[in-house]
Design an enzyme around this catalytic site. Structure first.
Site, PDB file in Angstrom:
ATOM      1  N   HIS A 129       0.864  -1.183   0.000  1.00  0.00           N
ATOM      2  CA  HIS A 129       0.000   0.000   0.000  1.00  0.00           C
ATOM      3  C   HIS A 129       0.902   1.236   0.000  1.00  0.00           C
ATOM      4  O   HIS A 129       2.057   1.180   0.414  1.00  0.00           O
ATOM      5  CB  HIS A 129      -0.940  -0.052   1.207  1.00  0.00           C
ATOM      6  CG  HIS A 129      -2.055  -1.048   1.010  1.00  0.00           C
ATOM      7  ND1 HIS A 129      -3.316  -0.681   0.634  1.00  0.00           N
ATOM      8  CD2 HIS A 129      -2.076  -2.394   1.092  1.00  0.00           C
ATOM      9  CE1 HIS A 129      -4.075  -1.762   0.504  1.00  0.00           C
ATOM     10  NE2 HIS A 129      -3.339  -2.824   0.782  1.00  0.00           N
ATOM     11  N   CYS A 164      -7.919  -1.265   3.624  1.00  0.00           N
ATOM     12  CA  CYS A 164      -8.555  -2.366   4.337  1.00  0.00           C
ATOM     13  C   CYS A 164      -9.472  -1.763   5.385  1.00  0.00           C
ATOM     14  O   CYS A 164      -9.028  -0.960   6.205  1.00  0.00           O
ATOM     15  CB  CYS A 164      -7.505  -3.266   4.994  1.00  0.00           C
ATOM     16  SG  CYS A 164      -8.287  -4.587   5.949  1.00  0.00           S
TER      17      CYS A 164
HETATM   18  P1  HMG Z   1     -17.254 -16.056  11.402  1.00  0.00           P
HETATM   19  O1  HMG Z   1     -16.198 -16.788  12.175  1.00  0.00           O
HETATM   20  O2  HMG Z   1     -18.361 -16.862  10.836  1.00  0.00           O
HETATM   21  O3  HMG Z   1     -17.800 -14.974  12.396  1.00  0.00           O
HETATM   22  O4  HMG Z   1     -16.559 -15.286  10.194  1.00  0.00           O
HETATM   23  P2  HMG Z   1     -18.603 -13.613  12.130  1.00  0.00           P
HETATM   24  O5  HMG Z   1     -19.225 -13.241  13.429  1.00  0.00           O
HETATM   25  O6  HMG Z   1     -17.730 -12.578  11.553  1.00  0.00           O
HETATM   26  O7  HMG Z   1     -19.783 -14.007  11.116  1.00  0.00           O
HETATM   27  C1  HMG Z   1     -20.765 -13.064  10.802  1.00  0.00           C
HETATM   28  C2  HMG Z   1     -21.786 -13.660   9.860  1.00  0.00           C
HETATM   29  O8  HMG Z   1     -21.162 -13.830   8.574  1.00  0.00           O
HETATM   30  C3  HMG Z   1     -22.330 -15.031  10.242  1.00  0.00           C
HETATM   31  O9  HMG Z   1     -23.686 -15.081   9.802  1.00  0.00           O
HETATM   32  C4  HMG Z   1     -21.506 -15.967   9.392  1.00  0.00           C
HETATM   33  O10 HMG Z   1     -22.118 -17.196   9.134  1.00  0.00           O
HETATM   34  C5  HMG Z   1     -21.365 -15.174   8.120  1.00  0.00           C
HETATM   35  P3  HMG Z   1     -24.925 -15.004  10.845  1.00  0.00           P
HETATM   36  O11 HMG Z   1     -24.772 -16.187  11.737  1.00  0.00           O
HETATM   37  O12 HMG Z   1     -24.735 -13.704  11.578  1.00  0.00           O
HETATM   38  O13 HMG Z   1     -26.107 -15.031   9.960  1.00  0.00           O
HETATM   39  N1  HMG Z   1     -20.196 -15.574   7.306  1.00  0.00           N
HETATM   40  C6  HMG Z   1     -20.201 -15.643   5.972  1.00  0.00           C
HETATM   41  N2  HMG Z   1     -21.156 -15.402   5.040  1.00  0.00           N
HETATM   42  C7  HMG Z   1     -20.831 -15.591   3.750  1.00  0.00           C
HETATM   43  N3  HMG Z   1     -19.595 -15.977   3.342  1.00  0.00           N
HETATM   44  C8  HMG Z   1     -18.626 -16.215   4.243  1.00  0.00           C
HETATM   45  C9  HMG Z   1     -18.907 -16.042   5.603  1.00  0.00           C
HETATM   46  N4  HMG Z   1     -18.176 -16.188   6.730  1.00  0.00           N
HETATM   47  C10 HMG Z   1     -18.964 -15.892   7.747  1.00  0.00           C
HETATM   48  N5  HMG Z   1     -17.413 -16.586   3.836  1.00  0.00           N
HETATM   49  C11 HMG Z   1     -14.811 -14.037   9.023  1.00  0.00           C
HETATM   50  C12 HMG Z   1     -15.246 -14.726  10.321  1.00  0.00           C
HETATM   51  C13 HMG Z   1     -13.425 -13.545   9.197  1.00  0.00           C
HETATM   52  C14 HMG Z   1     -14.860 -15.058   7.906  1.00  0.00           C
HETATM   53  C15 HMG Z   1     -15.777 -12.886   8.713  1.00  0.00           C
HETATM   54  O14 HMG Z   1     -15.773 -11.998   9.801  1.00  0.00           O
HETATM   55  C16 HMG Z   1     -15.392 -12.113   7.470  1.00  0.00           C
HETATM   56  O15 HMG Z   1     -15.663 -12.532   6.361  1.00  0.00           O
HETATM   57  N6  HMG Z   1     -14.757 -10.905   7.647  1.00  0.00           N
HETATM   58  C17 HMG Z   1     -14.303 -10.061   6.539  1.00  0.00           C
HETATM   59  C18 HMG Z   1     -12.786  -9.984   6.524  1.00  0.00           C
HETATM   60  C19 HMG Z   1     -12.303  -9.183   5.313  1.00  0.00           C
HETATM   61  O16 HMG Z   1     -12.814  -9.328   4.215  1.00  0.00           O
HETATM   62  N7  HMG Z   1     -11.269  -8.296   5.509  1.00  0.00           N
HETATM   63  C20 HMG Z   1     -10.737  -7.486   4.449  1.00  0.00           C
HETATM   64  C21 HMG Z   1      -9.858  -8.264   3.503  1.00  0.00           C
HETATM   65  S1  HMG Z   1      -8.205  -8.542   4.106  1.00  0.00           S
HETATM   66  C22 HMG Z   1      -7.273  -7.260   3.412  1.00  0.00           C
HETATM   67  O17 HMG Z   1      -7.824  -6.348   2.858  1.00  0.00           O
HETATM   68  C23 HMG Z   1      -5.765  -7.334   3.464  1.00  0.00           C
HETATM   69  C24 HMG Z   1      -5.145  -7.728   2.125  1.00  0.00           C
HETATM   70  O18 HMG Z   1      -5.472  -6.776   1.106  1.00  0.00           O
HETATM   71  C25 HMG Z   1      -3.617  -7.814   2.251  1.00  0.00           C
HETATM   72  C26 HMG Z   1      -2.963  -6.571   2.841  1.00  0.00           C
HETATM   73  O19 HMG Z   1      -3.224  -5.439   2.395  1.00  0.00           O
HETATM   74  O20 HMG Z   1      -2.151  -6.781   3.775  1.00  0.00           O
HETATM   75  C27 HMG Z   1      -5.637  -9.107   1.673  1.00  0.00           C
HETATM   76 MG    MG Z   2      -4.427  -4.859   0.738  1.00  0.00          MG
END
Ligand code: HMG
Ligand code: MG
Length: 301
Positions: free
Chosen positions: A208, A239
């Site tokens: 970044h 992010c």
């Molecule tokens: P979890 O353990 O299931 O817990 O998911 P949660 O409390 O966060 O889950 C909330 C709800 O989402 C639940 O549904 C789950 O079932 C559902 P509810 O029971 O409330 O109805 N859920 C999902 N639904 C669809 N698809 C899924 C999914 N997973 C859970 N895959 C988890 C934990 C981390 C998976 C979740 O919190 C999540 O998806 N978080 C988003 C994380 C994210 O996208 N972060 C940004 C990307 S990382 C980044 O940008 C860095 C990078 O660019 C590199 C860098 O720059 O260093 C890659």
């Molecule tokens: Mg990134």
């Protein structure tokens, strides 16, 4: 020394659009991806199969993949955090996924709701099943140069997560300076240290540009032997769970610098700038990258 060729992994449709305050319409995402794939970019990270509650911007992941007109030979990886995400991605027909760990415990808790070891436990069955299905798997390691919640991140912590992801079966590791605080000397030293254990052909950098060091850091990584870099058209990105994270190094800035230095990227710079300008119009923003702004100003003359 610079490599003869660099593979650019375009992350704008994912890293860029996950960080926009508004939700970009599905057809605009599809138009962005299709235009990017026709500039000669070999890899376009398309979207994320994460929780739509956490990242509503990418809730339409399946619709986006169904809408694109794939270019033969271009890879379209997607982010997948858990088995639920893998099921959705497989149903959408993806051939490559990326899991995303962190070198900082504090950021792992914020981004994934669990510490590093628990995140690796979550990824293990995802990687295992994906590899068994013949998918390619990338592993991100975030906060490799510093963390807004923890401060310094020791190189040994980056090494431990990198090694763990490779042992779980990842084909490639992308080292993320998520908040763009690294410097060329630091990035060079980090790559040198990791190269003691990991194959340089399997390491990428994801830098970044928050402190304006992205391009210099990228060249430092190339000098240390890396030849894969993640960038985003127009410098979009950030992010949502990393305080202070702004856009990625802009793809056009890297293409201009590399092609001007005699390093092949395969990317048509003019077509890329058309795409950046098209997307900036859709977002109602000016392109953030120096090269896009300069070329567009010259064209307007
Ligand atoms: P979890 O353990 O299931 O817990 O998911 P949660 O409390 O966060 O889950 C909330 C709800 O989402 C639940 O549904 C789950 O079932 C559902 P509810 O029971 O409330 O109805 N859920 C999902 N639904 C669809 N698809 C899924 C999914 N997973 C859970 N895959 C988890 C934990 C981390 C998976 C979740 O919190 C999540 O998806 N978080 C988003 C994380 C994210 O996208 N972060 C940004 C990307 S990382 C980044 O940008 C860095 C990078 O660019 C590199 C860098 O720059 O260093 C890659
Ligand atoms: Mg990134």
């Amino acid at each position: 020394m610079l490599p003869a060729e660099v593979t650019i992994v375009e992350v704008g449709p994912r890293d860029g659009l996950q960080n926009e305050p508004g939700v970009v319409p599905t057809d605009v995402k599809v138009g962005f991806i299709d235009r990017l794939a026709r500039t000669g970019l070999p890899v376009v990270e398309a979207t994320s199969f994460v929780s739509p509650k956490w990242v509503p911007q990418l809730a339409d992941a399946a619709e986006v993949l169904a809408g694109i007109d794939p270019v033969a030979g271009v890879r379209y990886p997607v982010l997948v955090p858990n088995e639920k995400g893998l099921d959705r991605a497989l149903e959408a027909g993806v051939e490559e996924i990326a899991v995303f760990a962190a070198a900082s415990e504090a950021f792992s808790e914020r981004n994934l709701g669990r510490g590093i070891d628990a995140s690796l436990e979550m990824f293990a069955p995802v990687i295992h099943r994906a590899k068994a299905d013949g998918l390619r798997v990338r592993g991100y390691v975030s906060m490799v140069c510093g963390c807004p919640y923890q401060g310094d991140v020791p190189v040994d912590d980056v090494r431990a997560v990198t090694t763990a992801l490779l042992e779980l079966g990842c084909d490639e590791i992308s080292l993320g300076d998520t908040i763009g605080v690294g410097t060329p000397g630091q990035v060079h030293g980090l790559v040198e240290a990791l190269a003691e254990d990991a194959d340089l052909d399997r390491l990428a950098v994801h830098l970044h540009d928050t402190y304006g060091q992205g391009l210099a850091n990228c060249f430092a990584a190339f000098d240390a032997g890396v030849h894969i870099a993640d960038t985003s058209a127009g410098g979009l990105g950030g992010c949502p769970y990393a305080k202070g994270a702004t856009g990625n190094l802009a793809t056009e800035d890297l293409v201009y610098a590399l092609e001007g230095s005699g390093v092949r990227t395969g990317v048509d710079l003019e077509a890329l700038i058309d795409t950046t300008a098209w997307m900036a119009d859709r977002l109602g923003q000016e392109p953030r990258s120096g090269v896009a702004r300069a070329v567009l100003a010259k064209r307007a003359d």
